[in-house]
Scaffold this motif. Structure first.
Motif, mmCIF file in Angstrom:
data_model
loop_
_atom_site.group_PDB
_atom_site.id
_atom_site.type_symbol
_atom_site.label_atom_id
_atom_site.label_comp_id
_atom_site.label_asym_id
_atom_site.label_seq_id
_atom_site.Cartn_x
_atom_site.Cartn_y
_atom_site.Cartn_z
ATOM 1 N N ARG A 112 0.861 -1.188 0.000
ATOM 2 C CA ARG A 112 0.000 0.000 0.000
ATOM 3 C C ARG A 112 0.892 1.231 0.000
ATOM 4 O O ARG A 112 1.829 1.308 0.794
ATOM 5 N N GLU A 114 1.451 4.154 1.386
ATOM 6 C CA GLU A 114 1.041 4.928 2.554
ATOM 7 C C GLU A 114 2.217 5.767 3.023
ATOM 8 O O GLU A 114 3.356 5.550 2.608
ATOM 9 N N ARG A 120 3.847 1.118 10.052
ATOM 10 C CA ARG A 120 3.108 1.356 8.799
ATOM 11 C C ARG A 120 4.105 1.397 7.652
ATOM 12 O O ARG A 120 4.979 2.257 7.610
HETATM 13 MG MG MG Z 1 -5.020 1.653 6.388
#
Ligand code: MG
Ligand code: ATP
Length: 414
Positions: A112, A114, A120
Motif C-alpha cells: 500500500r 502509505e 506502517r
Molecule cells: Mg489503512
C-alpha cells in the motif's frame, strides 16, 4: 552506496526473521487446529478485482494501490490485502466443492502506498483466515477467537478487541441516511469527508481529522434490524462463553467497503499510534459481487509487523532459540577431507541427536589459531578440532568456546 531499499520497505534479517518465522509457524498451527487450509495467491492481480471488492471510494483504492500496466497493457495491481484474492481463487477453483469445510488461511506480502512510520509500511505482511459459506454468528466468533489465540501465542495478552455491527442491506440504508443528515449539519468538514459524504458516509466516522467533532452521532446499533441484532448478540454471547473479552464500539467502521454485520479490530497499547494489530469482519456480499454464487463469508488479517512490535514489548524475542553454532577445525592440514566429511555428516544427522545446529568450517590453509579466532568471531558455542595424534586414536577434541575448556571424545560417539 547509492542504493537504498525503497521508501516504506524493509530488509528483514537477524532476530526479526526468527520472530516472523515463529509468528507464522504459531499462526499456522492454530489455523490447522481450527480446520483451516492454506492458500497462496499471486502477489499481483487484475486491478479491477480490488477496485470492485474493496470499493472505489476507499483510501486503499483511491490513493494506496500500486497499479501498473504490463507489456500487453493489462491493468494490474500489487495486492493491498488478501481477502479479495482469496475470494477470487475460491470462485475460480470451485473450492466450495474441493474443500467443503470452506476454511482457508494465507500469509504474505501486501502493498500500500502509505506514509511510512513505525508499524506502517508500503510493503508489509498479513496473516489472515477466512470462513466461507457460513452465515452463522459462530463463524464470526471463531474468527475473533482465532485472532486472539494467534496473538496470545506470541505472549500478547493485553489487547482490546473492539466489535461492532454494520448491519445488512436491509438496515444499513436507514443508518446511512441518518448519517448523511447528521453530517450535513456539521460545519467545516475536511476535504475527504466532504467528498465521501454522499458516496460513503460511514467512512466519516473514523476520519482522523473530523471524528472528534462528531458528538451525538447516530449509531448503527439503533438501526439494526431484528436479524442483525440477534446475530450480533449471539456473537457476543459466544465470545463471553469463550472468555474472550471485547468492547462494543459503536463508532468502529472499517476501511474496506465489503463489510456487513460484524466488524472488529484488535488494538494494543504497546505499539504506539498504529495500534491496530488485526482487523476483520463479515462480508456476505463480496463473493457474489465479484462473480461467485451467493456465499456468506467472514475473515480477518493480522499485521505481522505490528504483532511483532507488540510481541517484542512483552519480551517474546528473548525466548527465540537460534540454532547452536558448531565450528569444525583442523590442527593438521592433511585432516581437511576427514573434517569436511564429518562436517557434512553432522549437517545431515545432527550431533548427539540435536539437529538444531549450524555448522561452520573446516577452513583450508589457515592456522588453528586463526580458525579459532574466526570461530570466536561468529560466536560458536563449540569447536570440534581434528588433530593428528587424537585422530589416529579415533578421537577429536571438543573446545567449549565460552569457558575455554577442552575435552577428548571418540569420533564415533558424535
Ligand atoms: Mg489503512
Ligand atoms: P489502519 O487503520 O491501521 O490503516 P487498516 O484498516 O488499513 O489499518 P486492514 O486493511 O484491516 O487495516 O489490515 C489489517 C491489519 O494489517 C491492520 O490491523 C494492521 O495491523 C495491518 N496493516 C494495515 N496496513 C498496514 C501497513 N501499511 N503497514 C503495516 N501493517 C499494516
Amino acid at each position: 552506496m547509492n542504493y537504498k531499499a525503497p521508501r516504506g520497505t524493509r530488509d528483514i534479517f537477524g532476530e526479526t526473521v526468527l520472530g516472523l518465522n515463529l509468528l507464522e509457524q504459531k499462526a499456522k498451527e492454530i489455523f490447522i487446529r481450527h480446520g483451516f487450509e492454506e492458500v497462496r495467491t499471486p502477489i499481483f492481480e487484475e486491478a479491477a478485482l480490488f477496485t470492485r471488492s474493496i470499493g472505489q471510494t476507499t483510501d486503499i483504492v483511491e490513493k494506496e494501490m500500486y497499479v501498473f500496466e504490463d507489456r500487453k497493457k493489462r491493468k494490474l495491481a500489487l495486492r493491498p490485502e488478501g481477502t479479495a484474492s482469496l475470494a477470487r481463487a475460491f470462485i475460480e477453483h470451485r473450492m466450495d466443492i474441493s474443500s467443503p469445510a470452506c476454511k482457508f488461511f494465507y500469509s504474505g506480502e501486501m502493498f500500500r502506498y502509505e506514509r511510512p512510520q513505525a508499524g506502517r509500511y508500503r510493503q508489509f505482511r498479513q496473516i489472515g483466515a477466512e470462513i466461507y459459506a457460513s452465515s452463522s454468528p459462530a463463524a464470526d466468533a471463531e474468527i475473533i477467537i482465532l485472532a486472539q489465540q494467534v496473538l496470545s501465542s506470541l505472549g500478547i495478552d493485553k489487547i482490546n478487541i473492539h466489535i461492532n455491527s454494520l448491519g445488512c442491506e436491509k438496515c444499513r440504508p436507514l443508518f446511512r441516511e441518518a448519517l448523511v443528515k447528521y453530517f450535513s449539519s456539521v460545519e467545516d468538514l475536511c476535504e475527504d469527508c466532504l467528498r465521501r459524504l454522499e458516496k460513503n458516509p460511514l467512512r466519516l466516522l473514523d476520519c482522523k481529522i473530523d471524528s472528534c467533532k462528531f458528538t451525538d452521532v447516530p449509531e448503527m446499533s439503533d438501526y439494526l434490524c431484528s436479524d442483525c441484532k440477534d446475530n450480533f448478540s449471539i456473537v457476543q454471547l459466544l465470545l463471553k462463553k469463550a472468555n474472550c473479552n471485547f468492547t462494543v464500539n459503536g463508532k468502529l467502521v472499517r476501511g474496506l467497503d465489503y463489510y456487513t454485520r460484524t466488524v472488529f479490530e484488535v488494538r494494543s497499547d504497546a505499539v504506539g499510534s498504529q495500534d491496530a494489530l488485526a482487523a476483520g469482519g463479515r462480508y456476505d456480499n463480496l463473493i457474489k459481487e465479484i462473480g461467485g454464487q451467493n456465499t456468506p463469508a467472514v475473515g480477518f488479517a493480522i499485521g505481522a509487523e505490528r504483532a511483532l512490535l507488540a510481541a517484542q514489548s512483552v519480551g517474546f524475542f528473548e525466548n527465540l532459540k537460534s540454532p547452536e553454532k558448531i565450528f569444525v577445525a583442523i590442527a593438521d592440514q592433511e585432516l581437511f577431507s576427514e573434517a569436511f566429511t564429518f562436517a557434512v555428516k553432522i549437517t545431515r544427522d545432527g550431533i548427539n541427536g540435536n539437529k538444531n545446529i549450524s555448522v561452520f568450517g573446516p577452513i583450508n590453509g589457515k592456522s588453528l589459531t586463526n580458525q579459532l579466532k574466526f570461530a570466536d568471531k561468529i560466536q560458536t558455542s563449540k569447536t570440534i578440532v581434528f588433530a593428528k595424534t587424537e585422530f589416529e586414536n579415533g578421537k577429536v577434541l571438543i573446545k567449549n568456546m565460552k569457558d575455554k575448556t577442552q575435552s577428548e571424545i571418540e569420533l564415533n560417539k558424535l
